[in-house]
Design a protein around this motif. Structure first.
Motif, PDB file in Angstrom:
ATOM      1  N   ILE A   1      82.352 -14.871  43.403  1.00 52.60           N
ATOM      2  CA  ILE A   1      83.036 -13.581  43.362  1.00 52.60           C
ATOM      3  C   ILE A   1      84.518 -13.887  43.489  1.00 52.60           C
ATOM      4  O   ILE A   1      84.924 -14.609  44.401  1.00 52.60           O
ATOM      5  N   THR A   2      85.332 -13.373  42.564  1.00 51.76           N
ATOM      6  CA  THR A   2      86.767 -13.590  42.679  1.00 51.76           C
ATOM      7  C   THR A   2      87.411 -12.321  43.213  1.00 51.76           C
ATOM      8  O   THR A   2      87.294 -11.254  42.613  1.00 51.76           O
ATOM      9  N   ILE A   3      88.082 -12.465  44.349  1.00 53.55           N
ATOM     10  CA  ILE A   3      88.703 -11.302  44.982  1.00 53.55           C
ATOM     11  C   ILE A   3      90.205 -11.519  45.020  1.00 53.55           C
ATOM     12  O   ILE A   3      90.678 -12.598  45.378  1.00 53.55           O
ATOM     13  N   LYS A   4      90.926 -10.492  44.584  1.00 58.35           N
ATOM     14  CA  LYS A   4      92.389 -10.593  44.626  1.00 58.35           C
ATOM     15  C   LYS A   4      92.878 -10.240  46.017  1.00 58.35           C
ATOM     16  O   LYS A   4      92.465  -9.232  46.596  1.00 58.35           O
ATOM     17  N   VAL A   5      93.769 -11.074  46.543  1.00 61.92           N
ATOM     18  CA  VAL A   5      94.326 -10.837  47.875  1.00 61.92           C
ATOM     19  C   VAL A   5      95.822 -10.660  47.726  1.00 61.92           C
ATOM     20  O   VAL A   5      96.477 -11.445  47.055  1.00 61.92           O
TER      21      VAL A   5
ATOM     22  N   GLY B   1      76.232 -16.961  52.045  1.00 58.58           N
ATOM     23  CA  GLY B   1      75.748 -17.899  51.031  1.00 58.58           C
ATOM     24  C   GLY B   1      76.291 -17.629  49.641  1.00 58.58           C
ATOM     25  O   GLY B   1      75.643 -17.933  48.641  1.00 58.58           O
ATOM     26  N   GLN B   2      77.470 -17.071  49.565  1.00 56.54           N
ATOM     27  CA  GLN B   2      78.055 -16.751  48.265  1.00 56.54           C
ATOM     28  C   GLN B   2      79.424 -17.417  48.178  1.00 56.54           C
ATOM     29  O   GLN B   2      80.216 -17.341  49.108  1.00 56.54           O
ATOM     30  N   LYS B   3      79.677 -18.097  47.044  1.00 52.84           N
ATOM     31  CA  LYS B   3      81.008 -18.680  46.869  1.00 52.84           C
ATOM     32  C   LYS B   3      81.992 -17.562  46.550  1.00 52.84           C
ATOM     33  O   LYS B   3      81.737 -16.714  45.702  1.00 52.84           O
ATOM     34  N   VAL B   4      83.089 -17.562  47.251  1.00 56.87           N
ATOM     35  CA  VAL B   4      84.104 -16.533  47.058  1.00 56.87           C
ATOM     36  C   VAL B   4      85.440 -17.218  46.764  1.00 56.87           C
ATOM     37  O   VAL B   4      85.852 -18.125  47.488  1.00 56.87           O
ATOM     38  N   ILE B   5      86.078 -16.815  45.672  1.00 59.48           N
ATOM     39  CA  ILE B   5      87.411 -17.349  45.355  1.00 59.48           C
ATOM     40  C   ILE B   5      88.441 -16.281  45.703  1.00 59.48           C
ATOM     41  O   ILE B   5      88.278 -15.116  45.335  1.00 59.48           O
ATOM     42  N   LEU B   6      89.471 -16.676  46.439  1.00 62.28           N
ATOM     43  CA  LEU B   6      90.558 -15.753  46.745  1.00 62.28           C
ATOM     44  C   LEU B   6      91.742 -16.079  45.849  1.00 62.28           C
ATOM     45  O   LEU B   6      92.225 -17.205  45.843  1.00 62.28           O
ATOM     46  N   GLU B   7      92.160 -15.104  45.053  1.00 56.94           N
ATOM     47  CA  GLU B   7      93.367 -15.277  44.241  1.00 56.94           C
ATOM     48  C   GLU B   7      94.487 -14.534  44.944  1.00 56.94           C
ATOM     49  O   GLU B   7      94.485 -13.308  44.983  1.00 56.94           O
ATOM     50  N   MET B   8      95.431 -15.290  45.493  1.00 56.92           N
ATOM     51  CA  MET B   8      96.351 -14.670  46.446  1.00 56.92           C
ATOM     52  C   MET B   8      97.771 -14.617  45.902  1.00 56.92           C
ATOM     53  O   MET B   8      98.241 -15.558  45.266  1.00 56.92           O
ATOM     54  N   THR B   9      98.435 -13.527  46.178  1.00 55.22           N
ATOM     55  CA  THR B   9      99.849 -13.437  45.835  1.00 55.22           C
ATOM     56  C   THR B   9     100.527 -12.438  46.758  1.00 55.22           C
ATOM     57  O   THR B   9      99.897 -11.809  47.605  1.00 55.22           O
TER      58      THR B   9
END
Lengths: 327, 551
Positions: free
Chosen positions: A105-109, A151-159
């Motif tokens: 899951i890619t979440i924008k931060v 148990g889920q890979k999470v990607i944080l796209e941060m700016t």
């Protein structure tokens, strides 16, 4: 959601790679103890053995070289340093190798003075969850956080917005941290394997309320998460049937205004309280205060603290209306 | 009674009659060193007081008696004073000035007038730095690192601090230049590089860093000023700039700067250990060369400050690899010092106590630096109290402790008097215990996730902050007492004679104590090693009138 202001879950090995980092840390710890003792123990021993009262002048040695010994104390530490370098490298490798987007899951931060915002991908109904996470001094905890399934890979796209400053997204329980930089996108990822709540701290100095820029990662069972994600509720712990907030009030929450400006009490959190602001200032002033805050800094406060908010005209109008309504 | 440098002096301009003007205009390296010491330790106490205010505030969670903005200004003031006004110029400007020319048998530094000018440039820089305390917008709140874009956006008076750091950098460059030329041109005949005392080696390695690295920070500060006032668009993302570029440029100077601080301090250690072991030093050349290689490799490791700053992972690996190679020459020095004690005669006078105490504290400071050279581990520990504790162990427990060791060691040389040994030792033990109680708990707090520069914190960190507070009280008590002991020693101490420690290097072969204006009576011929002892007695003896060997 149950809030408390303690550092939750530090020892729980909550992220898959935390064990690697801790392993590298403790390896370093023991190697350091050994290396340190090879200096400190002889020092104490010599200071005692060759104490002034114990040595005759004739017995003093002026030896200034011992090649095998010198080679040993150069090469052995070098070898140990290379071991540490290697484990520093491998523990970074797991932290920094992003999983495939398809299995994550890619979440924008977005980090900005002094709040964290999360934006999820759209759910089946097309609803996009946008969550603003701010520390509430009144309750001494964080209202809302980042909700993720176990148990889920999470990607944080941060700016960070380009008119803001550098922050850092630090999760001590996961042993992860990366700066959040205006004008750039940085990434980090994690896979949490234990249900619980984990504190997020801002680790890069960012001004007045740097030490209140907390958030929380809430790790949930998959079913609970899915149930919330497919709904349009603000958080899994809030009743979706509660009366909807007015447009202005929800903008006030979503933009993190409440982190700095109290609206129902006279308390000064970071900036001035907005209680009764409508009686003191007109709508034009309040609009300026949102769009160009440095131009209308009240007595006793500093310019440069509040970043300008570039909101659409209509949203500003709603916000001003809400602020004026606060008695 | 012969005249000492307290009785007469050379001046930059004219021949003033008043004692005050003679001090203001003096070009004598010993007097300039003393004036640096007076100013620097005044600032040092201001910065210590600022730190104590922060410790008081942090005694409990929540706001106690200052607000977040004041706290931010306090740690900036503490950092700016400690780094730019105290520890960077520190050992070279005070002990380098006073002792180095004496050690190489010179009459003064190569450019005494430049030395005088440099001192006043330093004073100007200090005044500019502190002037903003008295302006409306107040002292900078950026931290001593001035990271963009925060430093570009904040409403406080950053410009004063940036300009001050630039001026102080200029002073640092000039000191380095002066010392480099002095060491190259004014060594006594016969004194090759391999016969120089190791303190001179430390000053020499440092002088190169001052000369070559400081211009980078000068350029960076000018760029930051241009960005802030003319918006040239280099660091500010809102104008198309890149804030990470500022971090790189800043650390290209500021990392070598930490070696600039520690190398002359290591030089002090290399003087004290053989003197109080009454024997020659072990591994002279490896100590000298390790200073040089630390200075060299130190240029290439700045990126280890940026492991979490969005730098490329490949770059992190390279910087991490190189960083470990700074640890090795540093370790070798420590083994050499301990080996020097082997089969010596250890005399535990105050300077030796400080040196041995530093072996403990700097070993901790150095090895915890290795922890955060490991990339994966640093990602967790970066910007936490672990890092804060590490650099205070290295800087305070390394540079400043050795500075204090040097002050005790050369006190009789400078003043001609001796302090009370027993009281000086009490001051040492107080500071050593207080120091460890103050900083060690921070390693633990940092490991558990206490970020630095936090005005308020989560309740579970309270216990560490409280230990730190009590450590700070003990430390400051010892520190104050140490200066009381110095003051009493200077005013009421017994005459020390020219060589109270039975030391071997040239500064202890003076015709009188304190030394006369132009140092040695004649320039000696140096055909001996710096630390020659035989059966615990210095081998080389001089006739102090002719400076001919009489042994």
């Amino acid at each position: 959601m149950d809030v408390n202001n303690t550092l939750s879950g530090f020892n729980s090995m909550a992220a898959t790679f935390a064990a690697d980092v801790d392993h590298a840390f403790w390896l370093n710890f023991w190697i350091s103890i050994v290396l340190g003792m090879t200096v400190i123990i002889p020092m104490f021993y010599f200071a005692w053995k060759y104490r002034e009262s114990n040595v005759k002048n004739e017995d003093i040695s002026n030896n200034s070289h011992n090649t095998p010994l010198e080679i040993a104390w150069t090469l052995i530490p070098t070898a140990l340093m290379m071991v540490l370098f290697y484990y520093g490298y491998t523990s970074m490798k797991t932290l920094r190798t992003m999983p495939a987007a398809s299995e994550s899951i890619t979440i924008k931060v977005e980090g900005s003075k002094w709040k964290w915002k999360y934006e999820y991908p759209a759910n089946k109904a097309g609803h996009v969850h946008k969550i603003t996470s701010v520390y509430d001094k009144k309750i001494g905890g964080v209202k809302r956080g980042l909700y993720v399934p176990k148990g889920q890979k999470v990607i944080l796209e941060m700016t960070s917005p380009i008119n803001d400053v550098i922050h850092a997204y630090f999760v001590p329980a996961f042993r992860m941290k990366e700066d959040v930089i205006p004008g750039r996108t940085t990434k980090q990822w994690f896979e949490a394997d234990k249900v619980g709540e984990y504190d997020v701290e801002c680790a890069e100095y960012c001004g007045t309320a740097h030490s209140y820029m907390y958030s929380k990662i809430v790790v949930m069972e998959r079913a609970d998460y899915d149930k919330w994600f497919e709904s349009s509720a603000k958080s899994p712990f809030e009743d979706a049937s509660a009366p909807a907030l007015s447009k202005g009030q929800s903008l006030y929450e979503d933009n993190g205004c409440a982190g700095c400006h109290s609206i129902d009490t006279d308390a000064i959190l970071v900036g001035p309280s907005l209680k009764g602001i409508g009686a003191k200032h007109d709508a034009a002033y309040l609009k300026d205060a949102i769009l160009t805050p440095d131009k209308v800094v009240p007595e006793g406060f500093y310019p440069g603290v509040m970043p300008p908010f570039a909101l659409p005209e209509a949203d500003v109008a709603e916000l001003v209306k809400y602020m004026q309504s606060a008695k | 009674m012969s005249k000492s440098y307290f009785d007469e002096t050379h001046c930059a301009i004219g021949h003033p009659k008043s004692t005050f003007m003679q001090w203001m205009l003096t070009i004598d390296h010993k007097r300039i060193g003393l004036m640096y010491a007076a100013v620097m330790f005044t600032f040092f106490f201001v910065a210590v007081a600022t730190a104590f205010v922060m410790r008081l505030e942090l005694f409990a969670p929540g706001a106690q008696f200052i607000d977040g903005d004041t706290f931010n200004q306090a740690f900036t003031l503490h950092g700016v004073i400690m780094i730019f006004l105290f520890i960077i110029p520190g050992v070279p400007a005070v002990l380098g000035n006073i002792v180095m020319p004496l050690m190489i048998g010179a009459k003064d530094v190569s450019f005494p007038r430049l030395n005088w000018f440099t001192f006043w440039l330093y004073i100007l820089g200090a005044l500019v730095a502190l002037a903003s305390l008295f302006t409306d917008a107040g002292f900078a709140d950026t931290g001593w690192t001035f990271y963009a874009p925060y430093s570009l956006n904040t409403g406080t008076n950053v410009i004063f601090t940036l300009v001050a750091a630039f001026i102080l950098g200029m002073a640092s460059i000039l000191t380095g230049l002066n010392f480099l030329v002095t060491i190259h041109r004014l060594r006594a005949p016969g004194m090759t590089f391999w016969k120089m005392p190791l303190f001179v080696w430390g000053i020499y390695a440092t002088a190169w860093i001052q000369l070559l690295a400081t211009p980078v920070v000068g350029i960076t500060l000018i760029l930051a000023i241009m960005e802030k006032y003319f918006g040239i668009g280099i660091f500010d993302p809102a104008k198309g700039g890149d804030p990470v570029l500022f971090e790189h440029l800043f650390w290209i100077y500021s990392h070598p700067a930490v070696y600039l601080m520690i190398l002359p301090a290591f030089g002090i250690m290399s003087e004290i250990i053989p003197t109080f072991s009454r024997r020659t030093i072990f591994g002279y050349r490896s100590i000298a060369l390790s200073s040089a290689s630390i200075a060299g490799v130190g240029y290439l490791v700045w990126g280890h400050h940026l492991y979490t700053s969005g730098m490329a992972d490949t770059a992190k690996v390279i910087f991490s690899f190189l960083t470990f190679f700074v640890a090795i020459p540093t370790g070798v020095k420590f083994y050499d010092w301990v080996a020097t004690m082997y089969k010596g005669k250890i005399i535990l006078s105050t300077p030796m106590l400080w040196a041995l105490g530093t072996i403990i504290t700097f070993t901790i400071g150095g090895l915890t630096g290795v922890t955060i050279a490991m990339i994966g581990v640093d990602i967790h520990l970066q910007d936490t109290y672990y890092t804060v504790a590490h650099f205070h162990y290295a800087m305070l427990g390394g540079v400043v402790f050795l500075f204090f060791a040097g002050l005790h060691y050369w006190f009789p040389l400078v003043t001609g008097k001796m302090y009370n040994e027993k009281q000086a030792k009490i001051a040492f033990y107080l500071q050593f215990v207080g120091f460890n109680l103050l900083w060690f708990p921070m390693f633990i707090a940092g490991y558990y996730g206490m970020p630095r520069r936090y005005f308020d914190y989560l309740p579970e960190f309270q216990i560490y902050h409280q230990f730190s507070f009590f450590g700070a009280v003990i430390f400051i008590t010892g520190l104050t007492y140490m200066f009381v002991v110095f003051f009493k020693g200077w005013t009421k101490g017994k005459p020390s004679g020219t060589n109270p420690w039975n030391a071997t290097t040239l500064e202890w072969h003076m015709p009188s104590s304190p030394p006369p204006l132009e140092n040695h009576s004649k320039v000696p011929y140096v055909d001996f090693e710096p630390y020659e002892y035989h059966h615990g007695e210095p081998v080389v003896k001089f006739d102090y009138e002719t400076m001919k060997r009489i042994d």
